[in-house]
Scaffold this active site. Structure first.
Site: not given
Ligand code: G4F
Length: 325
Positions: A127, A129, A151
């Site tokens: 990832s 990450e 993670y």
């Molecule tokens: O959609 P997210 O939760 O994805 P994140 O954390 O980037 O992780 C995904 O991608 C990674 C890289 O490929 C993988 F390793 C991992 O397994 C997963 O597939 O969050 C994306 C962004 C973040 O910056 C978070 O802070 O969205 C922002 N965000 C803002 N509001 C939110 C929210 N994320 C989530 N989940 N929920 C919210 O309400």
């Protein structure tokens, strides 16, 4: 006929990969937890269309004996290890299960292959990450890793393990360093699906607002069906290595909001509320991938724009609601 084993076959990536491999004439086996078999309507929904063609085996990341048994029963030519804890949580309660699912279970799988089917080609899902607070942008395969979450650390530890099996045990193990990739099958805990499903509800009058965290956060977002093509291509090479898979373009959550709401002729400003519970620490560095190696060696390129992905997700969620989902 080649035989493939996919761990996490019922997830977003696993389901697209299973369809790709079936279309290429593979015999496809998938590892799923027992509770998924007991609740197929919910837990196997992503593979509903292909389920009759996939041979499912019960196994779970926290039961290493079950992993060993599945490897022994299937003896595949290729294994795609996609099952993991994939939500980037910063909470302390989750840490031990993230490490166990992402690192220890990967060890169980690799050691089973070493003992039982050392010639199997193995794909490991790394990832972006793992780069964490990256020192350079965009990141490529030579960029130093600097993970910022448990993670990211768990994925990086497993990535090193995968390399170790390649270099010291001479096994064909390749890793993808995948940036965010989305689709209508994305889990609801991730921000794009949370947005697309709520936009669909708002359009149909079933929700009135959407609570989010940092909407200025930026990601390099791609299309999941494109990313599984890269996974398959990696295992067809003459020799194993690791590849960054990314679009090379970043957008903010706000950009996704704009694209998703405009797909149903609405403006996000009227509906979005910011809630501190959804904000995360440690998000100052924007990750952006350089997939030049994958383009050059795998002939890989993204097929969809960011706006097309957002639109497809919203329209799919609208249809799901209309169909009673
Ligand atoms: O959609 P997210 O939760 O994805 P994140 O954390 O980037 O992780 C995904 O991608 C990674 C890289 O490929 C993988 F390793 C991992 O397994 C997963 O597939 O969050 C994306 C962004 C973040 O910056 C978070 O802070 O969205 C922002 N965000 C803002 N509001 C939110 C929210 N994320 C989530 N989940 N929920 C919210 O309400």
């Amino acid at each position: 006929m080649k035989r493939a084993l996919i761990t996490g076959v019922n997830g977003q990536d696993g389901s697209y990969l299973a369809e790709l491999l079936l279309a290429k004439g593979y015999e496809v086996h998938g590892m799923v937890r027992r509770d998924a078999l007991e609740d197929p309507a919910h837990r196997l929904v992503n593979i509903a269309g292909a389920r009759k063609s996939i041979q499912l085996h019960v196994g779970s990341l926290d039961n290493h004996q079950s992993i060993h048994k599945v490897v022994a029963a299937v003896r595949p030519d290729e294994c795609y290890h996609l099952a993991s804890s994939s939500f980037v949580s910063y909470s302390f309660e989750d840490e031990s299960s993230i490490v166990a699912n992402n690192f220890t279970a990967t060890h169980a799988l690799l050691s089973s292959f070493k003992e039982l089917v050392p010639d199997c080609r193995v794909y490991f899902a790394g990832s972006s990450e793992m780069f964490g607070h990256a020192k350079a942008s965009p990141q490529n395969e030579a960029t130093p890793f600097n993970p910022r979450s448990v993670y990211g650390i768990s994925k990086l530890a497993a990535f090193h393990l995968a390399r170790n099996y390649r270099e010291h045990h001479r096994m064909f193990v390749s890793a993808g360093i995948l940036y965010n990739h989305e689709s209508p099958r994305r889990g609801h805990q991730f921000v794009t699906r949370k947005i697309s499903s709520t936009v669909a509800k708002i359009k149909l009058g079933r929700a009135s607002s959407l609570s989010l965290g940092n909407i200025d956060a930026r990601r390099d977002w791609g299309y999941a069906p494109d990313f599984v093509r890269a996974m398959h291509a990696m295992l067809q090479k003459d020799s194993p290595t690791d590849y960054v898979v990314a679009t090379g373009v970043t957008h903010s959550v706000k950009d996704f909001l704009r694209a998703a709401f405009s797909a149903v002729d609405l403006e996000y400003e009227r509906f979005v509320r910011l809630e501190s519970a959804y904000f995360r620490p440690s998000e100052t560095v924007v990750l952006c991938g350089d997939a030049a190696l994958a383009r050059r060696e795998l002939g890989w390129a993204p097929s969809r724009t960011f706006e097309e992905i957002a639109r497809e997700m919203v329209l799919a969620d609208l249809q799901l609601l209309k169909d009673g989902g």
